[in-house]
Design a protein around this motif. Structure first.
Motif, PDB file in Angstrom:
ATOM      1  N   PRO A   1       0.800  -1.239   0.000  1.00 50.26           N
ATOM      2  CA  PRO A   1       0.000   0.000   0.000  1.00 50.26           C
ATOM      3  C   PRO A   1       0.827   1.281   0.000  1.00 50.26           C
ATOM      4  N   VAL A   2       2.107   1.207   0.363  1.00 54.09           N
ATOM      5  CA  VAL A   2       2.934   2.419   0.369  1.00 54.09           C
ATOM      6  C   VAL A   2       3.977   2.424  -0.744  1.00 54.09           C
ATOM      7  N   ALA A   3       3.998   1.387  -1.565  1.00 52.66           N
ATOM      8  CA  ALA A   3       4.986   1.318  -2.644  1.00 52.66           C
ATOM      9  C   ALA A   3       4.662   2.331  -3.740  1.00 52.66           C
ATOM     10  N   VAL A   4       5.681   2.963  -4.271  1.00 52.19           N
ATOM     11  CA  VAL A   4       5.545   3.917  -5.368  1.00 52.19           C
ATOM     12  C   VAL A   4       6.559   3.539  -6.434  1.00 52.19           C
ATOM     13  N   VAL A   5       6.187   3.667  -7.698  1.00 50.08           N
ATOM     14  CA  VAL A   5       7.135   3.338  -8.761  1.00 50.08           C
ATOM     15  C   VAL A   5       8.358   4.238  -8.659  1.00 50.08           C
ATOM     16  N   PRO A   6       9.550   3.717  -8.960  1.00 51.67           N
ATOM     17  CA  PRO A   6      10.748   4.572  -8.963  1.00 51.67           C
ATOM     18  C   PRO A   6      10.576   5.733  -9.926  1.00 51.67           C
ATOM     19  N   SER A   7      11.140   6.863  -9.587  1.00 51.27           N
ATOM     20  CA  SER A   7      11.009   8.051 -10.428  1.00 51.27           C
ATOM     21  C   SER A   7      11.657   7.823 -11.788  1.00 51.27           C
ATOM     22  N   ARG A   8      11.312   8.669 -12.729  1.00 52.82           N
ATOM     23  CA  ARG A   8      11.884   8.563 -14.072  1.00 52.82           C
ATOM     24  C   ARG A   8      13.397   8.750 -14.030  1.00 52.82           C
ATOM     25  N   ALA A   9      13.874   9.664 -13.175  1.00 49.46           N
ATOM     26  CA  ALA A   9      15.319   9.898 -13.058  1.00 49.46           C
ATOM     27  C   ALA A   9      16.037   8.652 -12.563  1.00 49.46           C
ATOM     28  N   VAL A  10      15.432   7.964 -11.598  1.00 43.88           N
ATOM     29  CA  VAL A  10      16.030   6.739 -11.076  1.00 43.88           C
ATOM     30  C   VAL A  10      16.060   5.657 -12.154  1.00 43.88           C
ATOM     31  N   GLN A  11      14.987   5.532 -12.901  1.00 39.31           N
ATOM     32  CA  GLN A  11      14.926   4.519 -13.949  1.00 39.31           C
ATOM     33  C   GLN A  11      15.971   4.783 -15.035  1.00 39.31           C
ATOM     34  N   GLU A  12      16.119   6.041 -15.405  1.00 38.99           N
ATOM     35  CA  GLU A  12      17.112   6.362 -16.428  1.00 38.99           C
ATOM     36  C   GLU A  12      18.529   6.092 -15.916  1.00 38.99           C
ATOM     37  N   SER A  13      18.783   6.412 -14.658  1.00 34.32           N
ATOM     38  CA  SER A  13      20.097   6.162 -14.076  1.00 34.32           C
ATOM     39  C   SER A  13      20.417   4.672 -14.060  1.00 34.32           C
ATOM     40  N   TYR A  14      19.401   3.865 -13.831  1.00 37.10           N
ATOM     41  CA  TYR A  14      19.575   2.412 -13.855  1.00 37.10           C
ATOM     42  C   TYR A  14      20.037   1.942 -15.228  1.00 37.10           C
ATOM     43  N   LEU A  15      19.456   2.506 -16.292  1.00 36.09           N
ATOM     44  CA  LEU A  15      19.854   2.132 -17.649  1.00 36.09           C
ATOM     45  C   LEU A  15      21.254   2.633 -17.970  1.00 36.09           C
ATOM     46  N   VAL A  16      21.577   3.860 -17.522  1.00 36.54           N
ATOM     47  CA  VAL A  16      22.910   4.409 -17.752  1.00 36.54           C
ATOM     48  C   VAL A  16      23.978   3.528 -17.105  1.00 36.54           C
ATOM     49  N   ALA A  17      23.631   2.962 -15.942  1.00 38.31           N
ATOM     50  CA  ALA A  17      24.596   2.140 -15.200  1.00 38.31           C
ATOM     51  C   ALA A  17      24.820   0.767 -15.816  1.00 38.31           C
ATOM     52  N   ALA A  18      24.030   0.394 -16.805  1.00 37.28           N
ATOM     53  CA  ALA A  18      24.194  -0.914 -17.457  1.00 37.28           C
ATOM     54  C   ALA A  18      25.366  -0.842 -18.426  1.00 37.28           C
ATOM     55  N   ASN A  19      26.561  -1.062 -17.913  1.00 41.25           N
ATOM     56  CA  ASN A  19      27.760  -0.965 -18.743  1.00 41.25           C
ATOM     57  C   ASN A  19      28.190  -2.338 -19.247  1.00 41.25           C
ATOM     58  N   SER A  20      29.292  -2.362 -19.976  1.00 36.28           N
ATOM     59  CA  SER A  20      29.719  -3.613 -20.613  1.00 36.28           C
ATOM     60  C   SER A  20      30.146  -4.675 -19.607  1.00 36.28           C
ATOM     61  N   SER A  21      30.610  -4.250 -18.430  1.00 34.42           N
ATOM     62  CA  SER A  21      31.027  -5.226 -17.418  1.00 34.42           C
ATOM     63  C   SER A  21      29.882  -5.670 -16.520  1.00 34.42           C
ATOM     64  N   ASN A  22      28.785  -4.947 -16.540  1.00 34.94           N
ATOM     65  CA  ASN A  22      27.633  -5.291 -15.706  1.00 34.94           C
ATOM     66  C   ASN A  22      26.343  -4.995 -16.469  1.00 34.94           C
ATOM     67  N   PRO A  23      26.093  -5.745 -17.549  1.00 29.83           N
ATOM     68  CA  PRO A  23      24.956  -5.430 -18.421  1.00 29.83           C
ATOM     69  C   PRO A  23      23.633  -5.916 -17.855  1.00 29.83           C
ATOM     70  N   LEU A  24      22.562  -5.386 -18.428  1.00 26.95           N
ATOM     71  CA  LEU A  24      21.233  -5.928 -18.182  1.00 26.95           C
ATOM     72  C   LEU A  24      21.174  -7.341 -18.752  1.00 26.95           C
ATOM     73  N   ASP A  25      20.240  -8.118 -18.269  1.00 23.94           N
ATOM     74  CA  ASP A  25      19.978  -9.397 -18.928  1.00 23.94           C
ATOM     75  C   ASP A  25      19.218  -9.158 -20.224  1.00 23.94           C
ATOM     76  N   ILE A  26      18.166  -8.336 -20.140  1.00 28.15           N
ATOM     77  CA  ILE A  26      17.317  -8.074 -21.311  1.00 28.15           C
ATOM     78  C   ILE A  26      17.005  -6.587 -21.401  1.00 28.15           C
ATOM     79  N   LEU A  27      17.163  -6.019 -22.586  1.00 27.68           N
ATOM     80  CA  LEU A  27      16.713  -4.669 -22.892  1.00 27.68           C
ATOM     81  C   LEU A  27      15.577  -4.788 -23.897  1.00 27.68           C
ATOM     82  N   VAL A  28      14.408  -4.284 -23.538  1.00 24.84           N
ATOM     83  CA  VAL A  28      13.225  -4.357 -24.395  1.00 24.84           C
ATOM     84  C   VAL A  28      13.068  -3.041 -25.140  1.00 24.84           C
TER      85      VAL A  28
END
Length: 650
Positions: free
Chosen positions: A55-82
């Protein structure tokens, strides 16, 4: 907005985010279920459900989500990018993240801004495909029906506040037609089995006109013998799509709208795709996001994405145009649709009640792929002319409140002569290493399409999921614990505080229409909207005659990644689809509330207003008026071509 979300829990564990002070990115988080999530006992599925329904959960902000994608580098990639934020793309993100994979999703416009918001609004098992299966002895079509019926029930169960069963009436003008359709629809019931919504049945001519008063009993040397009524599902398509995106975000996926893939990253000395160069269309910033596998779920634009990998890629999309119009509610009774299985040229036309109005359509014709598909006059005229033959009232051109065109991304069949004969089944392929493409299919089967795409991605990237697909048992945000009587809680426990023109705060009741609208649009999350309407004095309606509240704009900005006025007008609410004039009247206040939420300056507010008012969906509201042609039982006047100047796109 960042400070707002910083003050609340964002549904991830403390180890999830590591924000560097003054830095430009966020370290990759574990999107899955931590040991603390499982501490209360239960299965992984139950732990995921708790994250989504907190009941108190809120989706991460857009800035947080974008930072998560920026942090997906070659040594620590995402599993899947859609790539693609329509129904299938968001379904892939939800399926993958609930398997314990690290997932990112990018959409160049807004979630459901394309085909997924311009559908027929039906969740159907494909009764036409059953007819083909029987008469053509086509087992492939029969399998498609079984599959669609299974998924139809699944979609309704997973989003009960946004989906419901709808009876559809088929008129019969001969006793042979009555018998033919009755037998066919009883076979449809039989094939549905335990997935049956309600049994079909026959109604006499008198019973039929009592159920559907505008249905014509006589016309063009024929008389109504009766009707056969069967059940399919109906949904608020764009809100289901947004619900998928937000559910995936709560489960741990980084979903981001208004960002575009501009090129693919390839491994040194090889052809395998290992990520994408991404541009934020709001800020202009570009960054690289690495991933072990990229899933192309771009709908009609799948071939455009494939050409980023190989400019000489052969197309696999056969686009089909589907046009719909919206008419006032008096064209069809609430809770009963009309299906005409065969018009003069063999196409199917329907009239369905939807959100207090009537949707009529659809066309099925070849088209070119464009970002701004528009309904053309011959398609509009075809729909008007077709429904004229079955109604006892004038079908006036001036009654068209809005219209839209969507592009169906059908998979190419080289043996098909027209798009109507192309199977709506989906195709999953990997014609470039590291790039999985999912296309074809239909809204009803988005969940299983996503499951198949994730299975293919796991195989391609040699990924290690924690479990198999769980999405058949995961309700979208707002759906868990919801029931049809939930609106009474809103009506009894909340008020709508409104700011009058004088600036005085006025107390208003949470009337039944507003309460039902909030309940069916947001499910159990409707209480959050009601709190905003009550405590922040945002309880006024946005447009006369419609239940949309100012509080919804604030809620969607905070909880549903609503980043522009068009995002709200067209997709978070459906006002632009229902009535373009009403959408235009609501626009200034929508911008005002969004400006307060996103801290827009005057220049950005002016830009939003210009963008929205110059958007093709707004054109009709300035051109519609007296003197437009009238469509009666005799047909439509050719002079209705003047509509072409008033065409619009949503």
């Amino acid at each position: 907005m960042a400070s707002f979300f910083g003050a609340r829990r964002v549904g991830v564990t403390a180890a999830t985010l590591a924000v560097a002070v003054g830095g430009s990115y966020v370290a990759l988080r574990d999107p899955y279920v931590s040991s603390s999530d499982l501490a209360g006992g239960g299965t992984t599925l139950e732990a995921i459900r708790r994250k989504i329904t907190d009941p108190v959960a809120v989706v991460p902000s857009r800035a947080v989500q974008e930072s998560y994608l920026v942090a997906a580098n070659s040594s620590n990639p995402l599993d899947i990018l859609v790539v693609g934020g329509g129904a299938t793309g968001c379904g892939v993100a939800l399926d993958a993240v609930t398997r314990g994979l690290r997932v990112g999703l990018v959409e160049r416009d807004d979630f459901s801004s394309g085909t997924s918001s311009r559908s027929t609004k039906l969740i159907h098992g494909g009764v036409r495909y059953l007819e083909k299966a029987v008469f053509n002895l086509d087992y492939g079509q029969l399998k498609l029906v079984f599959h669609a019926l299974e998924e139809r029930k699944q979609v309704i169960d997973n989003a009960p506040h946004l989906c419901h069963a709808l009876p559809c009436m088929t008129p019969c003008f001969s006793w042979f037609e009555a018998l033919y359709y009755w037998v066919g629809l009883k076979m449809y019931d039989l094939v549905a089995g335990r997935r049956l919504l309600h049994l079909s049945r026959y109604y006499s001519a008198q019973e039929s006109v009592e159920l559907f008063p505008t249905l014509a009993r006589k016309g063009k040397d024929r008389s109504l013998k009766g009707t056969v009524v069967y059940y399919d599902g109906q949904m608020n398509d764009a809100r289901v799509n947004v619900g998928l995106a937000c559910t995936a975000a709560l489960a741990g996926a980084a979903v981001l709208n208004h960002v575009e893939v501009v090129s693919f990253l390839k491994e040194d000395g090889g052809e395998r795709i290992i990520g994408a160069r991404i541009r934020d269309n709001l800020s202009g910033m570009e960054f690289d996001a690495y991933a072990k596998v990229v899933v192309n779920a771009a709908g009609p634009f799948c071939d455009s994405v494939r050409k980023l990998a190989d400019k000489d890629a052969n197309p696999i999309i056969c686009p089909s145009s589907g046009v719909h119009i919206v008419l006032p509610d008096y064209y069809s009774p609430d809770g009963m649709g009309l299906i005409v299985p065969k018009t003069k040229d063999g196409r199917v036309v329907f009239m369905l009640p939807w959100l207090g109005r009537t949707v009529a359509g659809t066309t099925d014709s070849s088209t070119s792929i464009t970002m701004l598909p528009e309904p053309h006059e011959d398609e509009i005229e075809f729909i008007l002319d077709a429904i004229c033959d079955y109604l006892n009232v004038k079908v006036r051109r001036t009654d068209v409140l809005s219209a839209w065109s969507g592009i169906r991304p059908l998979a190419t069949d080289p043996n098909a002569k027209n798009t109507e004969s192309i199977s709506r089944d989906h195709v999953v392929c990997e014609d470039f290493p590291g790039l999985i493409t999912i296309t074809g299919g239909k809204w009803t089967t988005y969940r299983s399409m996503a499951e198949d795409a994730v299975d293919a991605a796991i195989k391609s990237g040699k990924l290690n999921p924690a479990n198999s697909s769980l999405t058949s048992n995961i309700r979208l945000v707002g759906g868990d614990g919801w029931d049809p009587a939930f609106f009474t809680v809103l009506a009894q426990e909340y008020v709508r505080m409104k700011v009058a023109h004088s600036g005085k705060i006025v107390r208003g009741v949470m009337d039944t229409a507003a309460a039902k609208h909030l309940s069916h649009s947001y499910g159990t999350m409707a209480e959050r909207v009601a709190v905003i309407a009550q405590d922040e004095n945002l309880g006024k309606r946005l447009a006369h005659g419609y239940p949309y509240l100012e509080a919804e704009v604030a809620y969607c900005a905070r909880n549903e990644y609503c980043e522009s006025a068009v995002d709200f007008i067209a997709r978070r609410s459906r006002l632009a689809f229902l009535d373009t004039d009403a959408a235009g009247r609501a626009l200034p206040r929508v911008i005002e509330v969004l400006a307060a939420e996103h801290h827009w300056d005057k220049q950005r507010q002016k830009q939003e207003f210009e963008t929205a008012t110059n958007h093709p969906w707004a054109v009709i509201s300035r051109t519609q008026g007296a003197g437009m042609p009238v469509c009666s039982s005799a047909g439509c006047s050719p002079s209705s071509m003047v509509w072409y100047a008033a065409r619009m796109w949503l």
